[in-house]
Design a protein around this motif. Structure first.
Motif, mmCIF file in Angstrom:
data_model
loop_
_atom_site.group_PDB
_atom_site.id
_atom_site.type_symbol
_atom_site.label_atom_id
_atom_site.label_comp_id
_atom_site.label_asym_id
_atom_site.label_seq_id
_atom_site.Cartn_x
_atom_site.Cartn_y
_atom_site.Cartn_z
ATOM 1 N N VAL A 28 2.240 -105.667 -6.880
ATOM 2 C CA VAL A 28 2.408 -104.600 -7.848
ATOM 3 C C VAL A 28 3.867 -104.563 -8.297
ATOM 4 C CG1 VAL A 28 2.315 -102.026 -8.168
ATOM 5 C CG2 VAL A 28 0.633 -103.138 -6.646
ATOM 6 N N PRO A 29 4.456 -104.583 -9.590
ATOM 7 C CA PRO A 29 5.973 -104.782 -10.107
ATOM 8 C C PRO A 29 6.481 -103.334 -9.297
ATOM 9 C CG PRO A 29 4.293 -104.288 -11.708
ATOM 10 C CD PRO A 29 3.504 -104.713 -10.639
ATOM 11 N N PRO A 30 7.684 -103.393 -9.230
ATOM 12 C CA PRO A 30 8.608 -102.202 -8.961
ATOM 13 C C PRO A 30 8.341 -101.001 -9.813
ATOM 14 C CG PRO A 30 9.908 -104.118 -8.540
ATOM 15 C CD PRO A 30 8.702 -104.656 -9.128
ATOM 16 N N TRP A 31 8.433 -101.449 -11.197
ATOM 17 C CA TRP A 31 8.451 -100.154 -12.096
ATOM 18 C C TRP A 31 7.065 -99.489 -12.065
ATOM 19 C CZ3 TRP A 31 4.686 -99.943 -15.525
ATOM 20 C CH2 TRP A 31 3.765 -100.945 -15.860
ATOM 21 N N VAL A 94 0.146 -87.718 -0.245
ATOM 22 C CA VAL A 94 -0.363 -88.861 -1.255
ATOM 23 C C VAL A 94 0.230 -90.226 -1.420
ATOM 24 C CG1 VAL A 94 -1.267 -89.201 -3.471
ATOM 25 C CG2 VAL A 94 -1.924 -87.117 -2.444
ATOM 26 N N ALA A 95 1.509 -89.775 -1.845
ATOM 27 C CA ALA A 95 2.438 -91.130 -2.013
ATOM 28 C C ALA A 95 2.553 -91.929 -0.841
ATOM 29 C CB ALA A 95 3.949 -90.613 -2.468
ATOM 30 N N GLY A 96 2.595 -91.278 0.389
ATOM 31 C CA GLY A 96 2.754 -92.163 1.830
ATOM 32 C C GLY A 96 1.481 -92.890 1.860
ATOM 33 N N VAL A 97 0.360 -92.182 1.813
ATOM 34 C CA VAL A 97 -0.738 -93.144 1.980
ATOM 35 C C VAL A 97 -0.629 -94.432 1.219
ATOM 36 C CG1 VAL A 97 -3.544 -93.062 1.767
ATOM 37 C CG2 VAL A 97 -2.121 -91.214 2.825
ATOM 38 N N ALA A 98 -0.764 -93.969 -0.323
ATOM 39 C CA ALA A 98 -0.826 -95.215 -1.122
ATOM 40 C C ALA A 98 0.396 -96.300 -0.868
ATOM 41 C CB ALA A 98 -0.295 -94.653 -2.505
ATOM 42 N N ALA A 99 1.533 -95.716 -0.352
ATOM 43 C CA ALA A 99 2.555 -96.826 -0.082
ATOM 44 C C ALA A 99 2.336 -97.428 1.377
ATOM 45 C CB ALA A 99 3.934 -95.992 0.136
ATOM 46 N N ARG A 100 1.687 -96.709 2.138
ATOM 47 C CA ARG A 100 1.494 -97.737 3.247
ATOM 48 C C ARG A 100 0.213 -98.672 2.972
ATOM 49 N NH1 ARG A 100 2.188 -96.123 8.611
ATOM 50 N NH2 ARG A 100 1.084 -97.345 10.050
ATOM 51 N N ALA A 101 -0.529 -98.646 1.929
ATOM 52 C CA ALA A 101 -1.590 -99.564 1.653
ATOM 53 C C ALA A 101 -0.832 -100.910 0.812
ATOM 54 C CB ALA A 101 -2.620 -98.708 0.795
ATOM 55 N N LEU A 102 0.095 -100.374 0.108
ATOM 56 C CA LEU A 102 0.931 -101.199 -0.727
ATOM 57 C C LEU A 102 1.829 -102.256 0.371
ATOM 58 C CD1 LEU A 102 1.928 -99.525 -3.939
ATOM 59 C CD2 LEU A 102 0.117 -101.307 -3.609
ATOM 60 N N ALA A 112 7.294 -99.466 -0.617
ATOM 61 C CA ALA A 112 7.563 -97.953 0.036
ATOM 62 C C ALA A 112 8.901 -97.204 -0.723
ATOM 63 C CB ALA A 112 7.548 -97.877 1.490
ATOM 64 N N LEU A 113 9.924 -98.230 -0.708
ATOM 65 C CA LEU A 113 11.069 -97.905 -1.342
ATOM 66 C C LEU A 113 10.995 -97.339 -2.760
ATOM 67 C CD1 LEU A 113 13.200 -100.495 0.519
ATOM 68 C CD2 LEU A 113 12.847 -98.246 1.262
ATOM 69 N N TRP A 114 10.239 -98.189 -3.436
ATOM 70 C CA TRP A 114 10.112 -97.794 -4.793
ATOM 71 C C TRP A 114 9.180 -96.653 -5.092
ATOM 72 C CZ3 TRP A 114 12.983 -99.715 -8.853
ATOM 73 C CH2 TRP A 114 13.582 -100.862 -8.455
ATOM 74 N N ALA A 170 4.017 -93.716 5.263
ATOM 75 C CA ALA A 170 4.271 -94.943 4.703
ATOM 76 C C ALA A 170 4.931 -95.948 5.670
ATOM 77 C CB ALA A 170 5.291 -94.897 3.563
ATOM 78 N N LEU A 171 5.746 -95.717 6.497
ATOM 79 C CA LEU A 171 6.361 -96.603 7.360
ATOM 80 C C LEU A 171 6.408 -96.691 8.657
ATOM 81 C CD1 LEU A 171 9.672 -96.769 5.039
ATOM 82 C CD2 LEU A 171 7.839 -98.696 5.069
ATOM 83 N N ALA A 172 5.929 -95.621 9.387
ATOM 84 C CA ALA A 172 6.172 -95.479 10.804
ATOM 85 C C ALA A 172 4.793 -95.968 11.629
ATOM 86 C CB ALA A 172 5.980 -93.786 11.389
ATOM 87 N N PRO A 173 4.994 -96.325 12.763
ATOM 88 C CA PRO A 173 3.780 -96.805 13.368
ATOM 89 C C PRO A 173 2.874 -95.751 13.603
ATOM 90 C CG PRO A 173 5.946 -97.321 14.534
ATOM 91 C CD PRO A 173 6.162 -96.461 13.405
#
Length: 322
Positions: A28-31, A94-102, A112-114, A170-173
């Protein structure tokens, strides 16, 4: 919180450290990931926006609220403090769940950063726009200043909670992610009634549906505990904290709404705190209500853990070489 760090070693499927450090964004591109974060912020605000997003009643408005109240992206009012919490924190979850998958797909923290950047921009815009729309309309005086700083500061606090939920999910264990998911579940429990009330009106909301929404939070928390598992001390600790939140979060939100929504106590901070504490004690010790939600969360967690164990045992023989 050292136990949470220990989970990093045992996290299933964790990418190598050098891959994480590389900040890869994957397919997935950053933008697009940044845009997805902004979409998550809008999803959180959706119930309020769907209801027209008109500024709620303001007791300190100069000359009274006009017939066509200004549009605000958040309900700036002491009567809507818990709604502000839900509208922002649900977006973070919602963003965290999506970011964890990505992150799992990309093998790095780049997505996660983007996505976190997009979420932050969207929610900061909502907070700033709301405060900018409200501030000029308040009449002069100390009460207005206290009101603006108090509700505005509460918005900023909710923004920080949303960012924390996003980072954990998104990022934690798993142990840390469980705490983020639980906080998100608490927000969802407040968010769902807003969907109904804002779209159908306060007097038209089906009471049966609103009652059913009270079971969503414990179900989500139980499912999150089952997902994280209880194989380490850190995860057990997080599961216990999550169950405590199932117990105490609803009484706390009820107490906050009751205390801040009592206009007669607006200038009596000690009285407001005392009243809120009384409501909290009453709700937190209601054994029928508390026992029901806790039992549901535990039942879902236990069922999920048993199912997870059974699926793991079934998959183990299939993975062995013939």
């Amino acid at each position: 919180m050292a136990e949470l760090v220990d989970d990093a070693v045992s996290q299933e499927g964790a990418p190598p450290a050098d891959a994480r450090a590389a900040g890869r964004t994957g397919p997935v591109p950053p933008w697009a990931t940044f845009l997805a974060g902004m979409v998550a912020a809008v999803v959180g605000l959706a119930p309020w926006l769907a209801g027209g997003a008109r500024l709620p009643l303001q007791n300190l408005w100069d000359g009274g609220i006009p017939a066509e109240a200004p549009v605000v992206l958040l309900p700036f009012s002491q009567y809507h403090v818990t709604s502000i919490f839900a509208l922002l924190v649900v977006g973070g979850a919602v963003a965290g769940v999506a970011a964890r998958a990505l992150v799992a797909l990309a093998g790095g923290r780049g997505p996660a950063l983007w996505m976190g950047g997009g979420l932050l921009v969207g929610q900061v815009v909502a907070v700033v726009q709301t405060i900018a729309a409200v501030a000029p309309g308040l009449r002069d005086g100390r009460d207005s200043s206290v009101y603006l700083v108090g509700i505005g500061g509460g918005m900023v606090a909710c923004l920080l909670i949303s960012a924390g939920v996003f980072a954990l999910v998104a990022l934690a264990p798993p142990a840390g992610a469980l705490l983020g998911l639980t906080t998100g579940a608490v927000a969802v429990g407040v968010w769902l009634p807003i969907v109904v009330v804002e779209t159908s009106g306060p007097g038209s909301a089906p009471m049966g549906l609103l009652r059913a929404f009270t079971y969503v939070m414990p179900v989500l928390v139980g499912a999150a505990i089952a997902w994280a598992g209880v194989r380490t001390v850190g995860r057990v600790f997080s599961a216990l904290v999550s169950l405590v939140l199932v117990w105490l979060a609803p009484p706390l939100t009820t107490a906050i709404s009751a205390a801040l929504g009592t206009r007669i106590l607006a200038r009596d901070l000690p009285g407001m705190l005392e009243y809120g504490a009384g409501v909290f004690r009453l709700a937190a010790t209601d054994t029928a209500l508390v026992g029901e939600t806790l039992a549901l969360a535990v039942a879902v967690a236990v069922a999920g853990l048993i199912l997870r164990e059974a699926l793991g045992r079934r998959a183990a023989p299939a993975e062995q070489p013939a």
